[in-house]
Design a protein around this motif. Structure first.
Motif, PDB file in Angstrom:
ATOM      1  N   ASP A 218      34.270  17.686  15.416  1.00 45.86           N
ATOM      2  CA  ASP A 218      35.347  18.530  15.151  1.00 45.86           C
ATOM      3  C   ASP A 218      35.672  18.108  13.714  1.00 45.86           C
ATOM      4  O   ASP A 218      36.283  16.967  13.682  1.00 45.86           O
ATOM      5  CB  ASP A 218      36.553  18.557  16.347  1.00 45.86           C
ATOM      6  CG  ASP A 218      37.683  19.282  15.705  1.00 45.86           C
ATOM      7  OD1 ASP A 218      37.347  20.511  15.145  1.00 45.86           O
ATOM      8  OD2 ASP A 218      38.660  19.161  16.245  1.00 45.86           O
ATOM      9  N   LEU A 219      35.674  18.957  12.491  1.00 44.32           N
ATOM     10  CA  LEU A 219      36.112  18.411  11.199  1.00 44.32           C
ATOM     11  C   LEU A 219      37.611  18.611  11.117  1.00 44.32           C
ATOM     12  O   LEU A 219      38.106  19.554  11.721  1.00 44.32           O
ATOM     13  CB  LEU A 219      35.304  19.096  10.257  1.00 44.32           C
ATOM     14  CG  LEU A 219      33.779  18.891  10.154  1.00 44.32           C
ATOM     15  CD1 LEU A 219      33.148  19.773   9.026  1.00 44.32           C
ATOM     16  CD2 LEU A 219      33.561  17.438   9.735  1.00 44.32           C
ATOM     17  N   PRO A 220      38.078  17.991  10.081  1.00 41.07           N
ATOM     18  CA  PRO A 220      39.594  18.259   9.904  1.00 41.07           C
ATOM     19  C   PRO A 220      39.866  19.718   9.272  1.00 41.07           C
ATOM     20  O   PRO A 220      38.497  20.205   8.562  1.00 41.07           O
ATOM     21  CB  PRO A 220      40.024  17.176   8.726  1.00 41.07           C
ATOM     22  CG  PRO A 220      38.844  16.443   8.538  1.00 41.07           C
ATOM     23  CD  PRO A 220      37.583  16.851   9.268  1.00 41.07           C
ATOM     24  N   PRO A 221      40.825  20.317   9.370  1.00 41.15           N
ATOM     25  CA  PRO A 221      40.847  21.687   8.973  1.00 41.15           C
ATOM     26  C   PRO A 221      40.701  21.759   7.529  1.00 41.15           C
ATOM     27  O   PRO A 221      41.156  20.928   6.777  1.00 41.15           O
ATOM     28  CB  PRO A 221      42.243  22.225   9.265  1.00 41.15           C
ATOM     29  CG  PRO A 221      43.194  21.022   9.619  1.00 41.15           C
ATOM     30  CD  PRO A 221      41.894  19.906  10.136  1.00 41.15           C
ATOM     31  N   GLY A 222      40.183  22.789   6.916  1.00 50.47           N
ATOM     32  CA  GLY A 222      40.282  23.126   5.422  1.00 50.47           C
ATOM     33  C   GLY A 222      38.633  22.881   5.108  1.00 50.47           C
ATOM     34  O   GLY A 222      37.829  22.466   5.613  1.00 50.47           O
ATOM     35  N   THR A 223      38.663  22.999   3.820  1.00 43.28           N
ATOM     36  CA  THR A 223      37.274  22.917   3.057  1.00 43.28           C
ATOM     37  C   THR A 223      37.089  22.111   1.776  1.00 43.28           C
ATOM     38  O   THR A 223      36.463  22.237   1.007  1.00 43.28           O
ATOM     39  CB  THR A 223      36.460  24.090   2.850  1.00 43.28           C
ATOM     40  OG1 THR A 223      37.531  24.895   1.928  1.00 43.28           O
ATOM     41  CG2 THR A 223      36.246  24.926   3.908  1.00 43.28           C
ATOM     42  N   GLY A 224      38.145  21.102   1.804  1.00 43.05           N
ATOM     43  CA  GLY A 224      38.300  20.438   0.414  1.00 43.05           C
ATOM     44  C   GLY A 224      37.478  18.968   0.649  1.00 43.05           C
ATOM     45  O   GLY A 224      36.538  19.100   1.033  1.00 43.05           O
ATOM     46  N   ASP A 225      37.812  18.132  -0.291  1.00 40.61           N
ATOM     47  CA  ASP A 225      37.069  17.079  -0.676  1.00 40.61           C
ATOM     48  C   ASP A 225      36.890  16.289   0.586  1.00 40.61           C
ATOM     49  O   ASP A 225      35.882  15.722   0.688  1.00 40.61           O
ATOM     50  CB  ASP A 225      37.842  16.090  -1.725  1.00 40.61           C
ATOM     51  CG  ASP A 225      37.534  16.775  -3.047  1.00 40.61           C
ATOM     52  OD1 ASP A 225      36.647  17.590  -3.324  1.00 40.61           O
ATOM     53  OD2 ASP A 225      38.234  16.057  -4.142  1.00 40.61           O
ATOM     54  N   ALA A 226      38.094  15.925   1.289  1.00 45.37           N
ATOM     55  CA  ALA A 226      37.885  15.306   2.518  1.00 45.37           C
ATOM     56  C   ALA A 226      36.600  15.801   3.552  1.00 45.37           C
ATOM     57  O   ALA A 226      35.959  14.975   3.855  1.00 45.37           O
ATOM     58  CB  ALA A 226      39.425  15.265   3.397  1.00 45.37           C
TER      59      ALA A 226
END
Ligand SMILES: Nc1ncnc2c1ncn2[C@@H]1O[C@H](COP(=O)(O)OP(=O)(O)OP(=O)(O)O)[C@@H](O)[C@H]1O
Ligand SMILES: [Mg+2]
Length: 350
Positions: A218-226
């Protein structure tokens, strides 16, 4: 006419030895040159592995020779020299990543933005895959708000084995590791990039996962650098994108697709969550519109894995730590998740 695209497409059938992913998606194919009936390619391995190199060379040659119009094939496989004193010269296509022994498939669950039900889907899919007979683990990489321990009803933390490895706690037959286990209470933690990467690496190197058919991440929400650097740290085999109908219609899904593409992770499909609501009288109410996910999947040429309607039971199950697919697998909410899991499993076995 023989083009680079035709060559690359053909090479997608060459898997990296020991992996389910192909050499093109790993980004290993360089310098594709075609000239009338001649084709020349370079394959750059990022770690020294003679056996893999020889196997890849042979398979590339076979695949390219089978193309119509091709008369001459030149395949050059290069790799860095072995590091002096390093024993870890295994079949590793990424410089910093290792195929994790015992983990057959590592699959990320992502979304364009927060609150679309990504964690709910991860938890229920993990439990559904377990019910379908697979050995399953769940890795909660949400650095902002790790919610999976709660949703899985897991309060205990990992224990330490005599070999000083973390043994993941489990519930409903699913093993779980979470950023939440490493945090203290409700203290907000400011993670800095290198810290996150180190922690995630530990989730693979220092956790006794045992033999698993699937590890869902489960990835953190969003699609940024993190999120992007997480995808680079974890040796992913594929990604699933969760969307809501309105997120799909706003084009947020494309960000998720772009993120996976940037790191060469194949997208397995799209799930539309919160598709519609059924009143106790059986009336179907499409709060966010309907079918956006399906249409978007078609536009993007991705498999559509299914829709999960809005059900109070799904949220309640999450809050209680009893996923709906475990408590009521034969009711519509549970069945919806099982159907998505079946599709996913079929895709992965294909
Ligand atoms: N199909 C559904 N029906 C009813 N409630 C749902 C459904 N899917 C998710 N929810 C509820 O919506 C809320 C958000 O879901 P969840 O935490 O899974 O989203 P998320 O995308 O992981 O969020 P975040 O971005 O914060 O990680 C939760 O309360 C969850 O129980
Ligand atoms: Mg979440």
């Amino acid at each position: 006419m023989l083009t680079q695209d035709i060559v690359l497409n053909a090479l997608k059938s060459v898997k990296y030895p020991g992996y389910s992913r192909d050499i093109v998606s790993f980004g290993l194919v360089k310098n594709v040159v075609t000239n009338q009936g001649a084709v020349s390619i370079g394959v750059e391995l990022t770690s020294p592995n003679r056996e893999a190199a020889a196997q890849i060379k042979q398979q590339c040659e076979e695949v390219l020779r089978a193309l119509p119009e091709v008369q001459l094939v030149h395949v050059e496989v290069t790799m860095p020299p072995p590091q002096p004193g390093s024993a870890a010269a295994g079949p590793n296509p990424w410089a910093k990543q290792n195929k994790v022994p015992g983990l057959a498939r590592i699959i990320a669950v992502a979304s364009g933005k927060g609150g679309v039900g990504k964690s709910t889907c991860s938890v229920n899919l993990a439990c559904a895959l377990k019910q379908l007979g697979a050995r399953v683990g769940l890795l909660d990489c949400d650095i902002y708000g790790p919610s999976i321990p709660l949703m899985m009803g897991i309060k205990q933390r990992p224990t330490i084995s005599p070999q000083e490895k973390m043994i993941p706690p489990s519930n409903y037959g699913v093993k779980l590791m979470s950023m939440g286990f490493l945090l203290d209470g409700d203290q907000p933690v400011i993670w800095r990039g290198p810290m996150i990467m180190k922690t995630i690496q530990q989730f693979f190197q220092s956790v006794e996962w045992g033999e698993l058919d699937y590890l869902l991440v489960d990835l953190p929400p969003g699609t940024g650098d993190a999120q992007l650097s997480l995808c680079q740290t974890v040796p992913l085999d594929g990604g699933v994108i969760v969307t809501t109908p309105q997120e799909a219609s706003l084009g947020v899904v494309r960000k998720g697709i772009a993120m996976f593409e940037k790191v060469n992770v194949p997208i397995l499909g799209l799930i539309e969550n919160m598709s519609y609501f059924t009143t106790p009288q059986g009336e179907r109410i499409e709060i966010f519109g309907h079918g956006g996910g399906h249409a978007e999947a078609e536009r993007q040429n991705l498999p559509f894995l299914g829709e999960i309607p809005l059900y109070t039971e799904i949220r309640e199950g999450g809050d209680r730590g009893q996923p709906v697919v475990v408590t009521s697998p034969t009711e519509p909410p549970g069945r919806a998740f099982l159907s998505v899991a079946e599709k996913l499993q079929k895709l992965l076995q294909a």
